[in-house]
Design an enzyme around this catalytic site. Sequence first.
Site, mmCIF file in Angstrom:
data_model
loop_
_atom_site.group_PDB
_atom_site.id
_atom_site.type_symbol
_atom_site.label_atom_id
_atom_site.label_comp_id
_atom_site.label_asym_id
_atom_site.label_seq_id
_atom_site.Cartn_x
_atom_site.Cartn_y
_atom_site.Cartn_z
ATOM 1 C CD GLU A 299 -2.812 -1.200 2.342
ATOM 2 O OE1 GLU A 299 -4.038 -1.055 2.336
ATOM 3 O OE2 GLU A 299 -2.174 -1.547 3.337
ATOM 4 C CB CYS B 42 2.828 7.558 3.155
ATOM 5 S SG CYS B 42 3.286 6.375 4.432
ATOM 6 C CB CYS C 159 6.880 -4.826 9.538
ATOM 7 S SG CYS C 159 8.096 -3.960 10.547
ATOM 8 C CB CYS D 290 5.656 -1.685 16.982
ATOM 9 S SG CYS D 290 7.327 -1.184 16.539
ATOM 10 C CB CYS E 16 2.492 -1.210 14.293
ATOM 11 S SG CYS E 16 2.654 -0.932 12.513
ATOM 12 N N GLY F 81 6.602 -1.646 6.727
ATOM 13 C CA GLY F 81 7.994 -2.108 6.752
ATOM 14 C C GLY F 81 8.923 -1.191 7.511
ATOM 15 C CD GLU F 82 12.918 0.256 10.618
ATOM 16 O OE1 GLU F 82 11.958 0.736 11.231
ATOM 17 O OE2 GLU F 82 13.882 0.962 10.235
ATOM 18 C CB SER G 186 9.646 6.912 9.627
ATOM 19 O OG SER G 186 9.210 6.717 10.941
ATOM 20 C CB SER H 136 8.926 5.225 15.455
ATOM 21 O OG SER H 136 8.603 5.572 14.134
ATOM 22 C CG LEU H 137 11.612 8.078 21.678
ATOM 23 C CD1 LEU H 137 12.880 7.277 21.487
ATOM 24 C CD2 LEU H 137 11.973 9.474 22.210
ATOM 25 C CG HIS H 138 6.094 5.401 19.343
ATOM 26 N ND1 HIS H 138 5.634 6.530 18.717
ATOM 27 C CD2 HIS H 138 6.304 4.499 18.340
ATOM 28 C CE1 HIS H 138 5.551 6.328 17.415
ATOM 29 N NE2 HIS H 138 5.960 5.106 17.163
ATOM 30 C CG ASN I 38 -4.542 6.183 13.404
ATOM 31 O OD1 ASN I 38 -5.483 6.957 13.412
ATOM 32 N ND2 ASN I 38 -3.341 6.524 12.970
ATOM 33 C CB CYS J 216 0.296 6.193 11.456
ATOM 34 S SG CYS J 216 1.120 7.587 10.785
HETATM 35 N N1 SAH Z 1 9.041 1.077 10.587
HETATM 36 C C1 SAH Z 1 9.119 2.489 10.488
HETATM 37 C C2 SAH Z 1 8.169 3.118 9.486
HETATM 38 C C3 SAH Z 1 6.750 2.597 9.405
HETATM 39 S S1 SAH Z 1 5.589 2.979 10.676
HETATM 40 C C4 SAH Z 1 8.962 3.132 11.851
HETATM 41 O O1 SAH Z 1 8.689 2.426 12.799
HETATM 42 O O2 SAH Z 1 9.175 4.331 11.973
HETATM 43 C C5 SAH Z 1 5.240 4.690 10.535
HETATM 44 C C6 SAH Z 1 4.853 5.334 11.847
HETATM 45 O O3 SAH Z 1 3.530 4.966 12.280
HETATM 46 C C7 SAH Z 1 5.778 4.963 12.985
HETATM 47 O O4 SAH Z 1 6.062 6.094 13.744
HETATM 48 C C8 SAH Z 1 4.915 3.993 13.754
HETATM 49 O O5 SAH Z 1 5.365 3.815 15.071
HETATM 50 C C9 SAH Z 1 3.555 4.649 13.652
HETATM 51 N N2 SAH Z 1 2.432 3.789 13.982
HETATM 52 C C10 SAH Z 1 2.345 2.459 13.866
HETATM 53 N N3 SAH Z 1 1.137 2.025 14.283
HETATM 54 C C11 SAH Z 1 0.444 3.111 14.663
HETATM 55 C C12 SAH Z 1 -0.867 3.315 15.161
HETATM 56 N N4 SAH Z 1 -1.710 2.301 15.356
HETATM 57 N N5 SAH Z 1 -1.251 4.580 15.436
HETATM 58 C C13 SAH Z 1 -0.416 5.622 15.222
HETATM 59 N N6 SAH Z 1 0.819 5.499 14.747
HETATM 60 C C14 SAH Z 1 1.261 4.249 14.471
#
Ligand code: SAH
Length: 349
Positions: free
Chosen positions: A95, A108, A115, A119, A122, A162-163, A194, A217-219, A293, A336
């Site tokens: 996608e 995007c 992947c 996480c 995700c 993907g990463e 990212s 992507s720290l979170h 999301n 996302c």
């Molecule tokens: N693997 C890479 C790029 C893909 S994910 C990464 O981790 O950065 C793109 C972004 O969406 C990342 O910041 C990821 O953590 C975030 N993401 C994944 N699932 C999400 C969700 N359910 N709600 C909001 N952001 C999310």
Amino acid sequence: MQTNQEAPVDLRSLLPEELKTLMKELGQPAFRAEQIFSWCARGAGLEEMSNLPKDLRQRLAEMAVLHKPEILKKQVSRDGTIKYLFSLRDGNAVESVLMRYRHGTSLCISSQVGCRMGCTFCASTIGGLVRSLTAGEMLEQVIFAGLDSGERIDSLVLMGIGEPLDNYDNVIRFIQLVSHEKGLNLGKRHISLSTCGVVPGIERLAGEGLPITLSISLHAPNNALRSAMMPVNRTYPIEQLMRAARRFAKETGRKVYIEYTMIAGQNDSPAHARELAALLRGMLCHVNLIPLNPVEGKRQKSADTSAMARFAEVLKDCGVTSTVRRKLGDDIDAACGQLRRSSTKKETL
Ligand code: SAH
């Protein structure tokens, strides 16, 4: 260069210099390389490359592939966001999401089918990794989303499925392809990558001399929380990640974006905000606060607007700039972390 039938040349993944070598091997003048490169970048098939001699086109048809993806599905959101599901040569699909902002159109793109980073919040990682994409397959998404929408794509984010740093060489090659002046000529400064925190990849990227933007992507602001949310943190803990991010900012002179998805009751308190600010002190960076999301089958919920505003306020008081991000395309599952799940579900119906 492999020219046997078992391993056909993937024409769209080749840079002009490599096409030149191929042309030499085929006894063709060097200028054919640029002609082919620019046709490929415009999405043409071999049969459409009208300024190439017929016998060369035939030879290429025998030894090379130039895949034209099909649009398996296209969804248009209320806000104008378009989500594409493109077919790949081996029957897989990926996608891409086209977003319209006031300052231009951004795409995007996905860098892998699935992947393996795991996480917890995700959707893209649910079925694990199927395979990495070739550089040409990443380029296809840009070319065909552009052709279908009729939009000039101004910027790219490698934030789809993907990463990217788990597919390092192909991603670097893709960046060279898409930014080549004889091709789509998209400015490297308009490309963001990212990562969930693959530290060796960030360190390597810092040494490439590419003026792209890095998003981390720290979170979570501490190891206990981050390791529970993102398994990658058990291999590359926060201290290592922040060291690599600071080095990237220092070596490239470019601001690093810190992505922080806000999950209710998990990482959204003022104390977390203070911990985050301490982690980022003195670093050239900007924080994006993203509402979670919801992903089907997972219990986590997004922080509410007031918690997000409060979090941003605490960061501000500590001298850290941040933006609370809008959701685009959430009515078509294009936001996302939601990519692929719906299409995978469709495949299994
Ligand atoms: N693997 C890479 C790029 C893909 S994910 C990464 O981790 O950065 C793109 C972004 O969406 C990342 O910041 C990821 O953590 C975030 N993401 C994944 N699932 C999400 C969700 N359910 N709600 C909001 N952001 C999310």
